[in-house]
Motif scaffolding. Structure first.
Motif, PDB file in Angstrom:
ATOM      1  N   MET A  87       6.062   5.902 -10.602  1.00  0.00           N
ATOM      2  CA  MET A  87       4.955   5.601 -11.165  1.00  0.00           C
ATOM      3  C   MET A  87       3.821   5.541 -10.422  1.00  0.00           C
ATOM      4  SD  MET A  87       5.159   6.327 -14.480  1.00  0.00           S
ATOM      5  CE  MET A  87       6.280   7.452 -14.272  1.00  0.00           C
ATOM      6  N   GLY A  88       4.211   5.465  -8.938  1.00  0.00           N
ATOM      7  CA  GLY A  88       3.182   5.127  -8.126  1.00  0.00           C
ATOM      8  C   GLY A  88       2.689   6.632  -7.469  1.00  0.00           C
ATOM      9  N   ARG A  89       3.070   7.534  -8.307  1.00  0.00           N
ATOM     10  CA  ARG A  89       3.011   8.954  -7.593  1.00  0.00           C
ATOM     11  C   ARG A  89       3.796   9.366  -6.379  1.00  0.00           C
ATOM     12  NH1 ARG A  89       1.184   8.004 -11.876  1.00  0.00           N
ATOM     13  NH2 ARG A  89      -0.846   8.568 -12.847  1.00  0.00           N
ATOM     14  N   LEU A  90       4.287  10.364  -6.385  1.00  0.00           N
ATOM     15  CA  LEU A  90       5.291  10.828  -5.388  1.00  0.00           C
ATOM     16  C   LEU A  90       4.479  11.528  -4.056  1.00  0.00           C
ATOM     17  CD1 LEU A  90       8.352  12.430  -7.179  1.00  0.00           C
ATOM     18  CD2 LEU A  90       8.111   9.951  -6.078  1.00  0.00           C
ATOM     19  N   ASN A  91       4.742  11.054  -2.954  1.00  0.00           N
ATOM     20  CA  ASN A  91       4.003  11.629  -1.835  1.00  0.00           C
ATOM     21  C   ASN A  91       4.739  11.319  -0.508  1.00  0.00           C
ATOM     22  OD1 ASN A  91       2.807   8.716  -1.748  1.00  0.00           O
ATOM     23  ND2 ASN A  91       1.218   9.457  -2.815  1.00  0.00           N
TER      24      ASN A  91
ATOM     25  N   ASN B 253       5.022  10.803   3.649  1.00  0.00           N
ATOM     26  CA  ASN B 253       4.509  10.393   4.790  1.00  0.00           C
ATOM     27  C   ASN B 253       3.037   9.621   4.931  1.00  0.00           C
ATOM     28  OD1 ASN B 253       6.369  11.502   6.272  1.00  0.00           O
ATOM     29  ND2 ASN B 253       5.389  13.396   6.604  1.00  0.00           N
ATOM     30  N   GLN B 254       3.051   8.760   3.622  1.00  0.00           N
ATOM     31  CA  GLN B 254       1.795   7.920   3.514  1.00  0.00           C
ATOM     32  C   GLN B 254       2.085   6.358   3.455  1.00  0.00           C
ATOM     33  OE1 GLN B 254      -0.131   9.713   0.075  1.00  0.00           O
ATOM     34  NE2 GLN B 254      -1.360  10.968   1.499  1.00  0.00           N
ATOM     35  N   ALA B 255       1.293   5.684   4.186  1.00  0.00           N
ATOM     36  CA  ALA B 255       1.625   4.046   4.534  1.00  0.00           C
ATOM     37  C   ALA B 255       1.198   3.480   3.368  1.00  0.00           C
ATOM     38  CB  ALA B 255       0.770   3.842   5.684  1.00  0.00           C
ATOM     39  N   PRO B 256       1.772   2.259   3.002  1.00  0.00           N
ATOM     40  CA  PRO B 256       1.313   1.547   1.602  1.00  0.00           C
ATOM     41  C   PRO B 256       0.403   0.586   2.393  1.00  0.00           C
ATOM     42  CG  PRO B 256       3.732   1.020   2.170  1.00  0.00           C
ATOM     43  CD  PRO B 256       3.225   2.141   3.126  1.00  0.00           C
TER      44      PRO B 256
ATOM     45  N   PRO C  59      -5.392   1.044  10.639  1.00  0.00           N
ATOM     46  CA  PRO C  59      -6.661   1.195  11.079  1.00  0.00           C
ATOM     47  C   PRO C  59      -7.220   2.677  11.979  1.00  0.00           C
ATOM     48  CG  PRO C  59      -5.503  -0.318  12.536  1.00  0.00           C
ATOM     49  CD  PRO C  59      -4.753  -0.020  10.884  1.00  0.00           C
ATOM     50  N   THR C  60      -6.035   3.474  12.155  1.00  0.00           N
ATOM     51  CA  THR C  60      -6.351   4.696  12.679  1.00  0.00           C
ATOM     52  C   THR C  60      -6.639   5.820  11.629  1.00  0.00           C
ATOM     53  OG1 THR C  60      -3.859   5.401  12.567  1.00  0.00           O
ATOM     54  CG2 THR C  60      -4.740   4.237  14.455  1.00  0.00           C
ATOM     55  N   ARG C  61      -6.366   5.337  10.473  1.00  0.00           N
ATOM     56  CA  ARG C  61      -6.714   6.239   9.191  1.00  0.00           C
ATOM     57  C   ARG C  61      -8.066   6.049   8.641  1.00  0.00           C
ATOM     58  NH1 ARG C  61      -1.461   8.254   5.928  1.00  0.00           N
ATOM     59  NH2 ARG C  61       0.258   7.681   7.462  1.00  0.00           N
ATOM     60  N   ALA C  62      -8.544   7.161   7.924  1.00  0.00           N
ATOM     61  CA  ALA C  62      -9.653   6.905   7.177  1.00  0.00           C
ATOM     62  C   ALA C  62      -9.342   5.915   5.961  1.00  0.00           C
ATOM     63  CB  ALA C  62     -10.019   8.153   6.634  1.00  0.00           C
TER      64      ALA C  62
ATOM     65  N   ALA D 238      -6.775   8.052  -1.059  1.00  0.00           N
ATOM     66  CA  ALA D 238      -5.773   9.290  -1.385  1.00  0.00           C
ATOM     67  C   ALA D 238      -5.112   9.419   0.038  1.00  0.00           C
ATOM     68  CB  ALA D 238      -6.851  10.636  -1.280  1.00  0.00           C
ATOM     69  N   GLN D 239      -5.140   8.714   0.964  1.00  0.00           N
ATOM     70  CA  GLN D 239      -4.422   8.576   2.294  1.00  0.00           C
ATOM     71  C   GLN D 239      -3.288   7.719   2.202  1.00  0.00           C
ATOM     72  OE1 GLN D 239      -5.299  10.372   5.488  1.00  0.00           O
ATOM     73  NE2 GLN D 239      -6.500  11.602   4.204  1.00  0.00           N
ATOM     74  N   TYR D 240      -3.397   7.094   1.103  1.00  0.00           N
ATOM     75  CA  TYR D 240      -2.380   5.692   1.271  1.00  0.00           C
ATOM     76  C   TYR D 240      -1.215   5.888   0.068  1.00  0.00           C
ATOM     77  CZ  TYR D 240      -4.827   3.616   4.931  1.00  0.00           C
ATOM     78  OH  TYR D 240      -5.607   3.444   5.899  1.00  0.00           O
ATOM     79  N   ALA D 241      -0.003   5.383   0.185  1.00  0.00           N
ATOM     80  CA  ALA D 241       0.770   5.437  -1.122  1.00  0.00           C
ATOM     81  C   ALA D 241       0.383   4.091  -1.850  1.00  0.00           C
ATOM     82  CB  ALA D 241       2.277   5.276  -0.542  1.00  0.00           C
ATOM     83  N   ASP D 242       0.375   4.282  -3.247  1.00  0.00           N
ATOM     84  CA  ASP D 242       0.357   3.200  -4.089  1.00  0.00           C
ATOM     85  C   ASP D 242       1.377   1.889  -3.614  1.00  0.00           C
ATOM     86  OD1 ASP D 242      -0.144   1.186  -5.875  1.00  0.00           O
ATOM     87  OD2 ASP D 242      -0.505   2.688  -7.537  1.00  0.00           O
ATOM     88  N   PRO D 243       0.976   0.695  -3.092  1.00  0.00           N
ATOM     89  CA  PRO D 243       1.803  -0.353  -2.759  1.00  0.00           C
ATOM     90  C   PRO D 243       2.523  -1.193  -4.206  1.00  0.00           C
ATOM     91  CG  PRO D 243      -0.277  -1.041  -2.317  1.00  0.00           C
ATOM     92  CD  PRO D 243      -0.566   0.227  -2.868  1.00  0.00           C
ATOM     93  N   VAL D 244       1.782  -1.029  -5.039  1.00  0.00           N
ATOM     94  CA  VAL D 244       1.974  -2.010  -6.141  1.00  0.00           C
ATOM     95  C   VAL D 244       3.481  -1.758  -6.760  1.00  0.00           C
ATOM     96  CG1 VAL D 244       1.561  -2.715  -8.778  1.00  0.00           C
ATOM     97  CG2 VAL D 244      -0.598  -2.397  -7.102  1.00  0.00           C
ATOM     98  N   PRO D 245       3.632  -0.238  -7.081  1.00  0.00           N
ATOM     99  CA  PRO D 245       5.111   0.054  -7.387  1.00  0.00           C
ATOM    100  C   PRO D 245       6.334  -0.484  -6.587  1.00  0.00           C
ATOM    101  CG  PRO D 245       3.618   1.808  -8.099  1.00  0.00           C
ATOM    102  CD  PRO D 245       2.904   0.847  -7.040  1.00  0.00           C
ATOM    103  N   GLN D 246       5.809  -0.352  -5.376  1.00  0.00           N
ATOM    104  CA  GLN D 246       6.810  -0.695  -4.438  1.00  0.00           C
ATOM    105  C   GLN D 246       6.991  -2.194  -4.458  1.00  0.00           C
ATOM    106  OE1 GLN D 246       6.021   0.655  -0.448  1.00  0.00           O
ATOM    107  NE2 GLN D 246       5.108   2.821  -1.363  1.00  0.00           N
ATOM    108  N   ALA D 247       6.141  -2.969  -4.758  1.00  0.00           N
ATOM    109  CA  ALA D 247       6.435  -4.412  -4.979  1.00  0.00           C
ATOM    110  C   ALA D 247       6.854  -4.672  -6.299  1.00  0.00           C
ATOM    111  CB  ALA D 247       5.007  -5.226  -4.876  1.00  0.00           C
ATOM    112  N   LEU D 248       6.765  -3.978  -7.365  1.00  0.00           N
ATOM    113  CA  LEU D 248       7.258  -4.124  -8.545  1.00  0.00           C
ATOM    114  C   LEU D 248       8.727  -3.730  -8.391  1.00  0.00           C
ATOM    115  CD1 LEU D 248       5.010  -2.593 -11.167  1.00  0.00           C
ATOM    116  CD2 LEU D 248       5.058  -4.865  -9.989  1.00  0.00           C
ATOM    117  N   VAL D 249       9.198  -2.684  -7.659  1.00  0.00           N
ATOM    118  CA  VAL D 249      10.504  -2.502  -7.305  1.00  0.00           C
ATOM    119  C   VAL D 249      11.258  -3.676  -6.889  1.00  0.00           C
ATOM    120  CG1 VAL D 249      11.990  -0.786  -6.367  1.00  0.00           C
ATOM    121  CG2 VAL D 249      10.415  -0.109  -7.489  1.00  0.00           C
TER     122      VAL D 249
END
Lengths: 536, 115
Positions: B46-50, B52-55, B59-62, B66-77
């Motif tokens: 539900m956090g969308r599948l993608n 190589n993206q960090a949750p 600092p090295t990324r913009a 859109a550059q990041y994975a959704d951290p909330v579902p990971q916390a929920l899991v």
């Protein structure tokens, strides 16, 4: 905002957590200390709950400058942080939880807490889960608190052990684990389309969801609805209830009487919050109404068929859930004040009834609750069980039989909704609202509800009268022995119902206000989303 | 990737439901375990599948969601796994207690008349 009063809303969760953890750490041998701690913690919860209700009702000065308190845990503001929200409905249920919790706790101290280990900590954790579920303003935390209260209830249900409890517990746990998985699926789906778990934020974003997103949201909401209906014991999701409640230890069953109402609370809370954005299916409307009617019917039939008082009380819980669900389903807004009064009255009455029948059964002659016909048909003989009624130690208080009989009559009046107690006031309110509905939009449904209410009352009356005659007017009766520590809490719960009837005016005023806030969800949503962190 | 992921969830859920409906307590608990795996995978999706993206902010990324994975579902899991673990362990204990009391591993505590 400053001072410790700003932290009042979190106390109903934190207090039982700390108390429960502390009691675990105290040695089993120091029983008075453990009991004292548990009673003090529960008393404080009652005080805090009353205070919060006073603030929410506008009677006391509000430290947060409004009726709805929003407590941001960790000081993160609403859609991102976790919030606890106290409005009138939450405060009302907190008071109910604390009052019933205190009485069942006092009752259990007479002897039940010694039937197994760690009764008192589990009891505190159950209260924590209940309080948290009533307070949370966040879908996922609703799940977490559901799990807390369920985990504690698994332990409490098995308290005292025995084959019957383990068998009922096995079914109860399996059903609730599946329901929890459905809850997770529903919450995840809603998060997937709405992008938030905060209830107020979901309600705000709901009108913007269209097409496939809205369908997915509705599917998620239906999954949640099924979970809440399992908790609320709606037919056909209620077969776990009667074996579990009737085999649980008396004080545990007493406090479990409130647990079905958590499902009703969740349906009310989510249903009213989502109302402006289009209420999802299963949160009100036709399905809920028919399910409620079927629940009333099965519960009433079960009461008539019950051959044990414990099963009778379990079916009484089902009838009360069915009444609430049918009334919510038919015309939520109109019924809400009477509905909430019915909720309070039936929780107190069934809670008292579970404890009362344990005292009655202890003193009863063998087979007194079987139908005379089936008694003869099966050729049962009195085994003259030596471990039966005589294992009770305690001071016989005078007129114990009179007390038991009077309490039984009061419970019967409350459960069936006969005058002059609060059950009647609540049912009368429901029927009066249904009569208005009968003249207006929903004639058939309203008449069906009125018929269901009256017939379920009649069925309950027949069943309770039959059992009452058998228990109290039978020839072979031993002199009942009671302990004040056990009779007191039951009497207090029944007196609360008397007070609810005597002070029906002020109570209804509070409940009218509750209904008004419940059906003006924008106030809740604004309060949550505009709240700054507490303690600043 | 979505199709494979969805099929995996479907197969695990199907097996879980089938096991859950079996009459032996051990099968029921295996069914519950499988179902909870499927549910955890579902929450994660539900956090969308993608790829190589960090949750966590890097600092090295913009600075762009859109550059990041959704951290909330990971916390929920994570929460769901912990709770699922605890309740499954509890269920295991009850299962053993039931076996001890009833002398059978049937969920109703006794063998039915027809099997």
């Amino acid at each position: 905002m400053s001072g410790w009063t700003a932290h009042l809303p979190v106390l109903p969760v934190v207090l039982p957590l700390i108390a429960g953890a502390a009691i675990v750490l105290i040695d089993d041998g120091k029983r008075p200390l453990r009991a004292l701690l548990a009673v003090l913690a529960t008393l404080t919860q009652l005080g805090v709950a009353l205070w919060l209700a006073g603030i929410a009702g506008g009677l006391l000065h509000s430290p947060w400058g409004g009726e709805i308190a929003v407590y941001a845990a960790g000081n993160w503001a609403a859609p991102f942080g976790i919030v606890l929200v106290v409005d009138r409905l939450s405060a009302l249920l907190l008071v109910l939880t604390a009052a019933l919790g205190l009485m069942t706790l006092l009752y259990s101290l007479a002897r039940w807490d010694r039937a197994g280990v760690n009764f008192l900590p589990l009891f505190q954790f159950l209260l924590m889960g209940l309080n948290g579920a009533f307070l949370t303003g966040d879908l996922f935390n609703l799940f977490v608190f559901f799990e807390v209260l369920l985990a504690a209830s698994y332990g409490l249900l098995l308290h005292g052990s025995g084959a019957a409890r383990v068998r009922a517990g096995l079914h109860y746990i399996a059903v609730n684990l599946v329901a929890s998985l459905l809850f997770l699926l529903g919450a995840a789906l809603i998060y997937g389309v709405a992008g938030t778990l905060n209830l107020a934020d979901i309600a705000r974003k709901l009108p913007a969801l269209t097409g496939a997103d809205r369908s997915l949201f509705d599917i998620g909401a239906v999954l949640l609805g099924i979970v809440f209906l399992v908790k609320a014991a709606a037919w056909p999701l209620n077969f776990w209830l009667t074996p579990a409640y009737s085999s649980a230890a008396a004080p545990v069953a007493g406090v479990f009487a409130l647990m079905t109402k958590v499902g009703v609370y969740a349906l009310l809370r989510l249903g009213t919050l989502f109302e402006p954005g289009g209420r999802p299916p299963l949160f009100g409307g036709d399905w809920l109404f028919y399910s409620g009617l079927a629940t009333i019917a099965t519960g009433a039939a079960g009461m008539l068929a019950a051959q044990q008082l414990g099963r009778l009380a379990g079916h009484a819980v089902i009838v009360s859930s069915g009444t609430l669900l049918a009334a919510i389903g038919l015309l939520g807004n109109q019924y809400t004040p009477s509905l909430l009064l019915y909720l309070c009255s039936s929780v107190l009455a069934t809670g008292a009834f579970f404890m009362l029948i344990e005292m009655v059964e202890r003193n009863r002659s063998y087979g007194a609750d079987l139908l005379a016909v089936s008694f003869e048909a099966f050729g049962l003989a009195d085994p003259d069980d030596p471990t039966g009624p005589d294992d009770v130690v305690g001071i016989a208080i005078p007129a114990a039989m009179a007390f038991l009989g009077l309490s039984f009559v009061m419970c019967a009046l409350l459960i069936t909704g006969l005058p002059p107690l609060s059950g009647f006031v609540a049912k009368f309110g429901l029927i009066a609202a249904a009569l208005e509905g009968a003249a207006g939009l929903t004639p058939v449904g309203s008449w069906a509800l009125i018929a269901a209410l009256l017939l379920s009352g009649l069925a309950g009356l027949i069943a309770l009268t039959r059992n009452g005659i058998r228990v109290f007017w039978s020839n072979a009766r031993s002199t009942p022995r009671l302990q004040v520590a056990e009779a007191g809490p039951v009497a207090a719960l029944l007196l609360l119902c008397v007070a609810l009837a005597a002070l029906a005016g002020p109570a209804m005023d509070y409940l009218q206000g509750t209904a008004a806030t419940l059906h003006a969800p924008e106030r809740y949503i604004d309060a949550v989303l505009q709240a700054e962190g507490a303690g600043q | 990737m979505e199709l494979v992921y969805a099929m995996a969830i479907g197969v695990v859920t199907g097996s879980g439901v089938w096991l859950l409906l079996r009459p032996r307590t051990f099968q029921v608990i295996m069914g519950l375990a499988l179902l909870s795996y499927a549910v955890n995978l579902f929450i994660f999706a539900m956090g969308r599948l993608n790829m190589n993206q960090a949750p966590v902010l890097d600092p090295t990324r913009a600075v762009d969601v859109a550059q990041y994975a959704d951290p909330v579902p990971q916390a929920l899991v994570l929460t769901a796994i912990v709770i699922g673990f605890a309740t499954t362990a509890l269920f295991l204990v009850v299962l053993l207690a039931s076996r001890g009391f009833a002398g059978t591993d049937h969920v109703d505590g006794s063998e039915g008349e027809h099997r």
